[in-house]
Every structure is written in structure tokens, then in C-alpha cells.
Design a protein around this motif. Sequence first.
Motif, PDB file in Angstrom:
ATOM      1  N   GLN A 283       0.954  -1.192   0.055  1.00 42.90           N
ATOM      2  CA  GLN A 283       0.112   0.093  -0.210  1.00 42.90           C
ATOM      3  C   GLN A 283       0.797   1.339   0.141  1.00 42.90           C
ATOM      4  O   GLN A 283       0.480   2.058  -0.611  1.00 42.90           O
ATOM      5  CB  GLN A 283      -0.936  -0.051   1.303  1.00 42.90           C
ATOM      6  CG  GLN A 283      -2.070  -1.177   1.002  1.00 42.90           C
ATOM      7  CD  GLN A 283      -2.745  -1.023   2.287  1.00 42.90           C
ATOM      8  OE1 GLN A 283      -2.526  -0.541   3.411  1.00 42.90           O
ATOM      9  NE2 GLN A 283      -4.193  -1.561   2.422  1.00 42.90           N
ATOM     10  N   ASN A 284       2.120   1.246   0.933  1.00 39.63           N
ATOM     11  CA  ASN A 284       2.881   2.289   0.993  1.00 39.63           C
ATOM     12  C   ASN A 284       3.348   2.498  -0.664  1.00 39.63           C
ATOM     13  O   ASN A 284       3.812   3.863  -1.042  1.00 39.63           O
ATOM     14  CB  ASN A 284       3.932   2.142   1.790  1.00 39.63           C
ATOM     15  CG  ASN A 284       3.368   2.328   3.170  1.00 39.63           C
ATOM     16  OD1 ASN A 284       2.409   2.859   3.417  1.00 39.63           O
ATOM     17  ND2 ASN A 284       4.151   1.663   4.250  1.00 39.63           N
ATOM     18  N   ASN A 285       3.779   1.533  -1.240  1.00 38.58           N
ATOM     19  CA  ASN A 285       4.325   1.383  -2.707  1.00 38.58           C
ATOM     20  C   ASN A 285       3.417   2.327  -3.657  1.00 38.58           C
ATOM     21  O   ASN A 285       3.878   3.078  -4.387  1.00 38.58           O
ATOM     22  CB  ASN A 285       4.768   0.137  -3.306  1.00 38.58           C
ATOM     23  CG  ASN A 285       6.061  -0.111  -2.449  1.00 38.58           C
ATOM     24  OD1 ASN A 285       6.878   0.553  -1.924  1.00 38.58           O
ATOM     25  ND2 ASN A 285       6.279  -1.575  -2.538  1.00 38.58           N
ATOM     26  N   ILE A 286       2.080   1.962  -3.546  1.00 40.00           N
ATOM     27  CA  ILE A 286       0.989   2.373  -4.468  1.00 40.00           C
ATOM     28  C   ILE A 286       0.886   3.987  -3.907  1.00 40.00           C
ATOM     29  O   ILE A 286       0.693   4.713  -5.229  1.00 40.00           O
ATOM     30  CB  ILE A 286      -0.197   1.595  -4.084  1.00 40.00           C
ATOM     31  CG1 ILE A 286       0.029   0.437  -4.588  1.00 40.00           C
ATOM     32  CG2 ILE A 286      -1.537   2.449  -4.837  1.00 40.00           C
ATOM     33  CD1 ILE A 286      -1.362  -0.624  -4.323  1.00 40.00           C
ATOM     34  N   ILE A 287       0.855   4.318  -2.686  1.00 39.66           N
ATOM     35  CA  ILE A 287       0.585   5.823  -2.225  1.00 39.66           C
ATOM     36  C   ILE A 287       1.975   6.606  -2.784  1.00 39.66           C
ATOM     37  O   ILE A 287       1.998   7.649  -3.352  1.00 39.66           O
ATOM     38  CB  ILE A 287       0.525   5.816  -0.895  1.00 39.66           C
ATOM     39  CG1 ILE A 287      -0.626   5.122  -0.247  1.00 39.66           C
ATOM     40  CG2 ILE A 287       0.594   7.375  -0.319  1.00 39.66           C
ATOM     41  CD1 ILE A 287      -1.980   5.831  -1.046  1.00 39.66           C
ATOM     42  N   ILE A 289       3.932   5.796  -5.487  1.00 33.28           N
ATOM     43  CA  ILE A 289       3.689   6.175  -6.937  1.00 33.28           C
ATOM     44  C   ILE A 289       2.980   7.241  -7.304  1.00 33.28           C
ATOM     45  O   ILE A 289       3.132   8.273  -8.044  1.00 33.28           O
ATOM     46  CB  ILE A 289       3.000   4.884  -7.421  1.00 33.28           C
ATOM     47  CG1 ILE A 289       4.172   3.844  -7.603  1.00 33.28           C
ATOM     48  CG2 ILE A 289       2.768   5.165  -9.057  1.00 33.28           C
ATOM     49  CD1 ILE A 289       3.771   2.449  -8.190  1.00 33.28           C
ATOM     50  N   PHE A 290       1.632   7.390  -6.398  1.00 36.28           N
ATOM     51  CA  PHE A 290       0.849   8.592  -6.790  1.00 36.28           C
ATOM     52  C   PHE A 290       1.513   9.780  -6.029  1.00 36.28           C
ATOM     53  O   PHE A 290       1.211  10.999  -6.725  1.00 36.28           O
ATOM     54  CB  PHE A 290      -0.488   8.316  -5.661  1.00 36.28           C
ATOM     55  CG  PHE A 290      -1.581   7.423  -6.577  1.00 36.28           C
ATOM     56  CD1 PHE A 290      -2.054   7.937  -7.765  1.00 36.28           C
ATOM     57  CD2 PHE A 290      -1.496   6.216  -6.291  1.00 36.28           C
ATOM     58  CE1 PHE A 290      -2.997   7.091  -8.176  1.00 36.28           C
ATOM     59  CE2 PHE A 290      -2.401   5.449  -6.681  1.00 36.28           C
ATOM     60  CZ  PHE A 290      -3.387   5.613  -8.040  1.00 36.28           C
ATOM     61  N   SER A 291       2.270   9.777  -5.339  1.00 37.87           N
ATOM     62  CA  SER A 291       2.887  11.000  -4.538  1.00 37.87           C
ATOM     63  C   SER A 291       4.084  11.471  -5.689  1.00 37.87           C
ATOM     64  O   SER A 291       4.175  12.660  -5.969  1.00 37.87           O
ATOM     65  CB  SER A 291       3.484  10.730  -3.376  1.00 37.87           C
ATOM     66  OG  SER A 291       2.354  10.192  -2.259  1.00 37.87           O
ATOM     67  N   VAL A 292       4.837  10.532  -6.117  1.00 32.91           N
ATOM     68  CA  VAL A 292       5.683  10.817  -7.178  1.00 32.91           C
ATOM     69  C   VAL A 292       5.010  11.473  -8.318  1.00 32.91           C
ATOM     70  O   VAL A 292       5.506  12.449  -9.088  1.00 32.91           O
ATOM     71  CB  VAL A 292       6.517   9.563  -7.572  1.00 32.91           C
ATOM     72  CG1 VAL A 292       7.541   9.888  -8.568  1.00 32.91           C
ATOM     73  CG2 VAL A 292       7.684   9.269  -6.393  1.00 32.91           C
ATOM     74  N   ALA A 293       4.058  10.748  -8.896  1.00 30.04           N
ATOM     75  CA  ALA A 293       3.274  11.383 -10.014  1.00 30.04           C
ATOM     76  C   ALA A 293       2.795  12.720 -10.133  1.00 30.04           C
ATOM     77  O   ALA A 293       2.870  13.537 -10.674  1.00 30.04           O
ATOM     78  CB  ALA A 293       2.327  10.402 -10.270  1.00 30.04           C
ATOM     79  N   LYS A 344      17.952   9.584  -5.823  1.00 34.81           N
ATOM     80  CA  LYS A 344      17.703   9.528  -4.514  1.00 34.81           C
ATOM     81  C   LYS A 344      17.121   7.977  -3.951  1.00 34.81           C
ATOM     82  O   LYS A 344      17.354   7.727  -2.919  1.00 34.81           O
ATOM     83  CB  LYS A 344      16.827  10.457  -3.779  1.00 34.81           C
ATOM     84  CG  LYS A 344      17.086  11.807  -3.933  1.00 34.81           C
ATOM     85  CD  LYS A 344      18.482  11.975  -2.627  1.00 34.81           C
ATOM     86  CE  LYS A 344      18.758  13.545  -2.529  1.00 34.81           C
ATOM     87  NZ  LYS A 344      19.881  13.591  -1.769  1.00 34.81           N
ATOM     88  N   GLY A 345      16.867   7.059  -4.978  1.00 40.30           N
ATOM     89  CA  GLY A 345      16.674   6.008  -4.716  1.00 40.30           C
ATOM     90  C   GLY A 345      15.013   5.636  -4.164  1.00 40.30           C
ATOM     91  O   GLY A 345      14.870   4.659  -3.710  1.00 40.30           O
ATOM     92  N   TRP A 346      14.343   6.817  -4.587  1.00 42.87           N
ATOM     93  CA  TRP A 346      12.908   6.757  -4.141  1.00 42.87           C
ATOM     94  C   TRP A 346      12.179   6.091  -5.006  1.00 42.87           C
ATOM     95  O   TRP A 346      10.897   5.873  -4.878  1.00 42.87           O
ATOM     96  CB  TRP A 346      12.440   8.311  -3.944  1.00 42.87           C
ATOM     97  CG  TRP A 346      13.165   9.052  -2.968  1.00 42.87           C
ATOM     98  CD1 TRP A 346      14.059   8.369  -1.863  1.00 42.87           C
ATOM     99  CD2 TRP A 346      13.168  10.279  -2.720  1.00 42.87           C
ATOM    100  NE1 TRP A 346      14.659   9.532  -1.075  1.00 42.87           N
ATOM    101  CE2 TRP A 346      14.136  10.214  -1.510  1.00 42.87           C
ATOM    102  CE3 TRP A 346      12.607  11.463  -3.186  1.00 42.87           C
ATOM    103  CZ2 TRP A 346      14.455  11.746  -1.076  1.00 42.87           C
ATOM    104  CZ3 TRP A 346      12.745  12.684  -2.630  1.00 42.87           C
ATOM    105  CH2 TRP A 346      13.604  12.955  -1.536  1.00 42.87           C
ATOM    106  N   LEU A 347      12.472   5.624  -6.122  1.00 45.11           N
ATOM    107  CA  LEU A 347      11.705   5.141  -7.074  1.00 45.11           C
ATOM    108  C   LEU A 347      12.384   3.701  -7.447  1.00 45.11           C
ATOM    109  O   LEU A 347      13.423   3.352  -7.373  1.00 45.11           O
ATOM    110  CB  LEU A 347      11.693   5.791  -8.402  1.00 45.11           C
ATOM    111  CG  LEU A 347      10.816   6.916  -8.502  1.00 45.11           C
ATOM    112  CD1 LEU A 347      11.042   7.663  -9.959  1.00 45.11           C
ATOM    113  CD2 LEU A 347       9.521   6.805  -8.264  1.00 45.11           C
TER     114      LEU A 347
END
Length: 347
Positions: A283-287, A289-293, A344-347
Amino acid sequence: MDSNEFFAPARTPSDDTAAPADDAALVSSSDAVDGEVNSAGSVAKPLKAERTPVWIDLLNPSDDEIHEIEKRFDIEVPTREEMQEIELSSRLYDEDGALFMTVSVLNKANSDEPETTAITFILVKKTLITLRYADPVPFKTFIRRVNRSPSLASSAEAVLFGLLEQIVDRLADIMEQAAADLEGLSNIVFANPDDPAHDQDHRAVLRRIGRAGNLSGKAKDSLLNLHRLGLFLSTQTRLKKDAKTRLKTISRDIVSITEHANFIANKVTFLLDATLGMINLEQNNIIKIFSVAAAAFLPPTLIASIYGMNFEVMPELDWQFGYPLAIGLMVLSAVLPLWYFKRKGWL
């Protein structure tokens, strides 16, 4: 009473009046009050009044059949409601020399809805009376064993300990099966997300973990009841030395299986926490992705909003390269944040 039939053991060959083992009778549970296993080990309907039954198995008895048992042995059989009580004094007691022992036995372990059913063992004189309203696997298995080896029912105590051993063996098998199932679940929970066998929504895993936890909890309840019954029997002076030795073996097995059940319960808790943790990570990974987008497309949206304003004095609107410049700025403002997040390794 249900019309189930069970095999009763024949007389032992040492008895001078013994019937051959092939003459073992099929006694329906509707005749359980009359069908007897005598002290020598044979089972048939009583031919002589002085014959002493060794085991009387009451499965879903009617009121008349219970009344007949009470009259015949001068005892008061506990009602179905009394069998469900959890007070130790209501489950294990001695009444005028008759031992009343009620335990919870795991039933329907292989189904989706396992349950515990109360079974009462009444040891009166030289007869064991079992009162039950379910037909768990240990009883079926023990009846088949007695039919093959009549000596297993040579006395009421032998039948009692044989049934207890069969119940304990069944619980051991269930715990082994639960441990193997949890091992498979552990491999699924901690599998590589790129593995095709990886369960992304974990719903099936959670259901299997819940079933294993429910099963181990009911098994522990049954083991606790058996442990209390063992302590109660160990205080009875009527048991012979060999019977007490057999009881000690059963008690050690109960302790061993209880420790294994505790291990399974801990593993269920661990796998449940791990599964919920995996769900939170996904769920955090999904959130994320939306935050990065949202962060990546915010600058292009800002640029598009600026040039979408209806002001008269905007030099870029009349410029020949104004449109390509605006598109370039929007693309660049979207790529730069993505490049930064990747670095930064956030993706």
C-alpha cells in the motif's frame, strides 16, 4: 440415537468360554444400551444377566436410553448442557465410586469449520460408558482397531486409555499437518514479488493463516482438557500400576504436543504480522507512486496554468517559438523531478 454401527471386540482366546474372533458382532449404536463388551473382551447382546459390559458407547442417545443406563448402573448421567460447562468440578468428579470425566475433543479438523465437542467418559465399576453427540475420527479409528485386535478392549481401563491415546495421536497428526501448511504459507509470504506464485492481495494467505490459528487454538483447548483429565486420573487409587504407567506416557505426549501447539500459535502470530506488514508495504508503494506522479506533474501543470491565463499583455503569446518553448518547459519540469527521485533511490 443415530443408527451408526460399530465393531465390538471378541473374547480373548485365554477365556475357556471364548467365542472365536470371527464371531465379533456388529452392534448398532441404537442398541448401545444392550450391546455389551464383556470383561473378557467379547461383544454381543447380553445372554446372561451376570455378564459385565466393558464398554457402552452412547452416540446421540435418547432420553429413554439415558434413563435405562442410569437405572442399570445406579448413576446420574450428565445432561448435554452440563457437559458444556467449563467448571472443573462439573467436568471431573467422583460420585459414589463412579468417575465422571468430560473433555473437549477436536472434531471436523479437515473441514473449513473445525469444532470442539464435549465427550463424557463414565468409569463405573468394570464398565466404561462414553456419552457423545458427535462422531470424531479417534472413535472411528479406535473401533476399527478393536475389531482387528480384540485384546485392546480387555477391560474398561484399557478401552479408556486406548481412546485417550487415539485422541492424542489424532491431535499430533493435526499439529503436524498445521506445521507443514504454515511452512508453505511462510514461503508464499516471503516469496520474491517478481515470482509468479506470489500472492499480491494476500487474501487467500490471510484465510489460511486464520484457519491454522483457529485450528491450533481448538487443539490447545482439547489438550488442556486432556491434561486435566490425566491429573484427575493420576489421583485415583483404583488404577493399577500398569495403568498408571500408561497414563504417564499419555501425559508426556500431551505435554509434548502442547509445546508444539504453542510453537504453531507463535508462528501463526508471526506470519499474520508479516502478512499485514507486506500489505502495508504494498500500500505504501502504491501511495508513493501517486505521490511521485503528483510531484512530477505539478510543475508542468503550473506552466500550463500560467499560459492559460487571459491577460492581454503576455509577450510569449505573440512569439513564434512561444508554444514549443512552453511544451519544452513542461517536459523538462516533469523529467527533472523524476530524475532526482531516481537518483535518491525513491523509485
